[in-house]
Design a protein around this motif. Structure first.
Motif, short mmCIF file in Angstrom:
data_model
loop_
_atom_site.label_atom_id
_atom_site.label_comp_id
_atom_site.label_asym_id
_atom_site.label_seq_id
_atom_site.Cartn_x
_atom_site.Cartn_y
_atom_site.Cartn_z
N THR A 289 -32.38 41.62 60.38
CA THR A 289 -31.93 43.02 60.26
C THR A 289 -30.40 43.10 60.43
O THR A 289 -29.90 43.94 61.15
CB THR A 289 -32.62 43.96 61.28
OG1 THR A 289 -32.22 43.59 62.61
CG2 THR A 289 -34.11 43.92 61.16
N LEU B 131 -38.34 46.46 52.67
CA LEU B 131 -36.97 46.90 52.37
C LEU B 131 -36.84 47.10 50.87
O LEU B 131 -37.09 46.17 50.09
CB LEU B 131 -35.95 45.87 52.86
CG LEU B 131 -34.48 46.20 52.48
CD1 LEU B 131 -33.99 47.45 53.20
CD2 LEU B 131 -33.55 45.03 52.79
N LYS C 209 -29.12 49.07 59.39
CA LYS C 209 -29.81 48.17 60.32
C LYS C 209 -31.17 48.74 60.70
O LYS C 209 -32.16 48.02 60.75
CB LYS C 209 -28.94 47.94 61.56
CG LYS C 209 -29.41 46.79 62.44
CD LYS C 209 -28.43 46.53 63.56
CE LYS C 209 -28.98 45.51 64.54
NZ LYS C 209 -29.16 44.17 63.96
N ASP D 82 -36.28 52.36 53.29
CA ASP D 82 -37.54 51.81 53.82
C ASP D 82 -38.73 52.58 53.26
O ASP D 82 -39.85 52.47 53.76
CB ASP D 82 -37.55 51.83 55.36
CG ASP D 82 -37.37 53.23 55.91
OD1 ASP D 82 -37.38 54.20 55.12
OD2 ASP D 82 -37.20 53.36 57.14
N LYS E 207 -41.26 40.30 56.17
CA LYS E 207 -40.95 41.54 55.44
C LYS E 207 -41.05 41.34 53.94
O LYS E 207 -40.74 40.26 53.43
CB LYS E 207 -39.51 41.97 55.76
CG LYS E 207 -39.32 42.48 57.17
CD LYS E 207 -37.85 42.65 57.47
CE LYS E 207 -37.65 42.75 58.97
NZ LYS E 207 -36.23 42.74 59.34
N VAL F 43 -32.01 39.84 56.01
CA VAL F 43 -33.11 40.81 56.11
C VAL F 43 -34.00 40.45 57.30
O VAL F 43 -34.41 41.31 58.07
CB VAL F 43 -33.93 40.85 54.80
CG1 VAL F 43 -35.19 41.69 54.97
CG2 VAL F 43 -33.08 41.40 53.66
N MET G 162 -33.59 48.42 57.88
CA MET G 162 -34.00 47.02 57.71
C MET G 162 -35.03 46.58 58.74
O MET G 162 -35.64 45.51 58.62
CB MET G 162 -32.78 46.10 57.77
CG MET G 162 -31.83 46.26 56.59
SD MET G 162 -30.31 45.31 56.83
CE MET G 162 -30.82 43.71 56.23
N GLY G 163 -35.23 47.39 59.78
CA GLY G 163 -36.17 47.04 60.83
C GLY G 163 -37.63 47.22 60.43
O GLY G 163 -38.53 46.76 61.12
N ASP H 35 -38.40 37.81 53.35
CA ASP H 35 -37.30 37.29 54.16
C ASP H 35 -37.46 35.78 54.41
O ASP H 35 -38.55 35.23 54.22
CB ASP H 35 -37.15 38.08 55.47
CG ASP H 35 -38.46 38.20 56.25
OD1 ASP H 35 -39.53 37.90 55.69
OD2 ASP H 35 -38.40 38.60 57.42
#
Lengths: 394, 394
Positions: free
Chosen positions: A300, A361, A353, A329, A265, A297, A356-357, A380
């Motif tokens: 998540t 982010l 959450k 996002d 990410k 991150v 964050m998927g 991440d």
């Protein structure tokens, strides 16, 4: 301003090619014109950094090109390292029949190992003979300088008057650039003098490459070259040229962050309302540097307290009672702290959450102490990062 | 000086107990005497840190004890957090019938979540009723404050005159203490006034807890309390007392490093010949903070260039041509750089790899620029670290 294809070969007057075999790689980029450069502030500087700094100082009016290799950083290689870096520049200078001081040298790879000069000498003719101003040349040079990078990184724009700015770079680990980054090469066909070029470059770097952190390790080899071929004439508006250069550098920097070693990410952290630009930069970089936040991150895990904690130790002024924190996002967003009041109810955390998927982010921290803001990019921290770096030389 | 058993309960005048259920924990430590404390320099300070600092300022002559909890950091919890921290101190003060300002409060756990006060109130009586001066009390209090720690951490010594110094601590992640660490509690039965106690503590902390890095994240909750019960009388030699206190703090700090989240190895980095003590500390800490070097240690990859690179960006003065680098496992050692000359032949790298296979790696960097030296402790970066921190709250 619009994005154009072709990487560095989108720029008039640039020819490039490269070759990559296993961990070894060699790239040549030709461009005639005033040159600017920024280099690592690490006190242990690789030999090619020392040699390139010397060449930029002594080159006279114009640079002629750059020779770059992967497979060996040529850093902490004692006197032999400097001899090898000079030999690399000489290879290209001799072929072009120019002063070696008009050639830049770059290296990336393992620190503390000697250059395998026979390999580079053996492959020089092949690379030189294929130099081209077609897009393929940019791609091949880009691939030749990759190490743990998973994707080549290039970006080019056209600003008014048909002036173009294009760059390629590599970099994935050992990334906390300080005045440059792991091998970036930017070209423009704008006609701009050397002093102004260096000023524009420094501005662009401060808001792009110097705002990227993958692991907080400042490399021994960071360098960024900018050569202006002048073939498209003088920019009508220097502000627009700066914008174009900023955009190319920022897009390249973001690509470095997204391709950070093992990353899944991209994290973009923006701090607003700081007392000074330095404070804003410190705070934004602390968030994307924190191994704890980076791990959260990855998983998540809406453990947002780690972002606020990082701002707290960043050195930036902060009044916890004024801080606001927002995750987004790019489409939906969630407020996690509002003027010092935390929101840790289940619904809010579930929303965080979900946000964050996604693969990017956006973290926004409002300090409400002043008018300065800054954005930093990172990625991440994953199992893959550990994999890659637990066995890099073996 | 000799090591003794019993943790904090080895010290005359100390009673302790604790309870741990899942992520929740409550510990009480009673000790009457002058108290000293050091706390996090993070600008986002947890409520118990703010309250304890206030209590140390206003306590008068003597402290009476400490109440500590795990399960919630009580950090970034707005006004309610301060009320809850005061309520925790009041719980113990009321029971002891003393001024609440003579009670220290500590918390560790997730940031940004409110305290589950009913749980702590419900378990207070049970913990208080079991307070004991037996070794078991120290063990139970130690376990009660653990979070991601895998092992409880305690150490105690006896110096001449039968004076004892004992401490317990917790801490595994979010570890780059700055003036304290994640919850350490040290006690002595020496008779020492408050001002001198604070001075001794600061000295000990600078060479122990402040030289440990697990991930470079300075916590919101770091605190270290030292209470002197005085029951063993005045130390005959303050230098020996300082040595004893240094030893307890260093041994506890090393335990934190070895138990760093996910760690499989302890890294001890010593920098000698630095121009100043600040330089020595910067350089030593940069080595053990580097995610790249930490990953290489995990994978026993003799990528020693990363250690030199870290010293280069640490901020310390360095002349690459003078540097020497040695790896050791405590028994055998290998020279990797000798006065600037790198040794990257296969035999040397194979020996380095073998040394790195043990559970402690000693890294020595000789700068040869001055007379100052410092030692820092850290751990390797592993898949497990990512596991733990990718899902801490979920």
């Amino acid at each position: 301003m619009k994005e154009v294809k072709g990487g560095i070969c989108a720029v008039k007057g640039v020819k490039a090619w490269g070759i990559k075999e296993g961990k070894m790689g060699l790239a040549i980029m030709l461009a005639k014109g005033p040159a600017a450069g920024v280099f690592t502030l690490n006190k242990v500087k690789a030999a090619p950094v020392l040699v390139s700094q010397d060449h930029l100082k002594k080159m006279g009016k114009e640079f002629n090109g750059i020779i770059a290799n992967s497979g060996c950083a040529n850093a902490f290689t004692h006197e032999q390292g400097v001899k090898d870096a000079i030999a690399m520049a000489n290879l290209l200078a001799k072929k072009l029949n120019v002063d070696p001081h008009t050639i830049g040298v770059s290296s990336t790879g393992v620190i503390g190992r000697p250059m395998d000069m026979p390999w580079y000498i053996d492959h020089f003719e092949e690379v030189f003979s294929k130099l081209t101003s077609k897009a393929e040349g940019s791609e091949m040079a880009n691939k030749a300088i990759m190490t743990t990078d998973l994707v080549p990184k290039s970006y080019a724009v056209e600003i008014e008057g048909g002036i173009r700015i294009g760059g390629i770079c590599k970099g994935s680990g050992m990334i906390e650039p300080n005045m440059g980054t792991m091998l970036a090469f930017v070209f423009t066909d704008a006609k701009i003098g050397r002093a102004q070029l260096q000023k524009c470059l420094q501005k662009a770097v401060d808001r792009s490459f110097n705002m990227v952190v993958v692991d907080g390790d400042t490399s021994t080899n960071d360098n960024l070259f900018l050569i202006a071929t002048g073939e498209a004439g003088k920019p009508a508006d220097m502000k627009k040229f700066q914008e174009g250069l900023d955009t190319v550098c920022m897009e390249l920097a973001k690509k470095v962050a997204r391709d950070g070693e093992g990353a899944t990410k991209l994290i973009e952290a923006t701090v607003t309302g700081a007392k000074s630009i330095e404070d804003a930069r410190l705070a934004a970089k602390a968030i994307i540097r924190s191994p704890l936040f980076k791990s959260a991150v990855y998983g998540t895990d809406p453990n947002w307290g780690r972002a606020v904690c990082a701002v707290g130790y960043s050195g930036s002024e902060i009044d916890p009672a004024k801080v606001s924190l927002i995750f987004s996002d790019g489409k939906s967003k969630v407020s996690l702290v509002d003027a010092g009041v935390p929101k840790s109810d289940e619904k809010t955390l579930a929303k965080a959450k979900k946000i964050m998927g996604n693969d990017t982010l956006y973290v926004t921290v409002e300090l409400k102490l002043g008018k300065s803001s800054a954005t930093a990019w990172g990625c991440d921290l994953t199992h893959k990062y550990v994999d890659i770096n637990a066995s890099y030389t073996t």
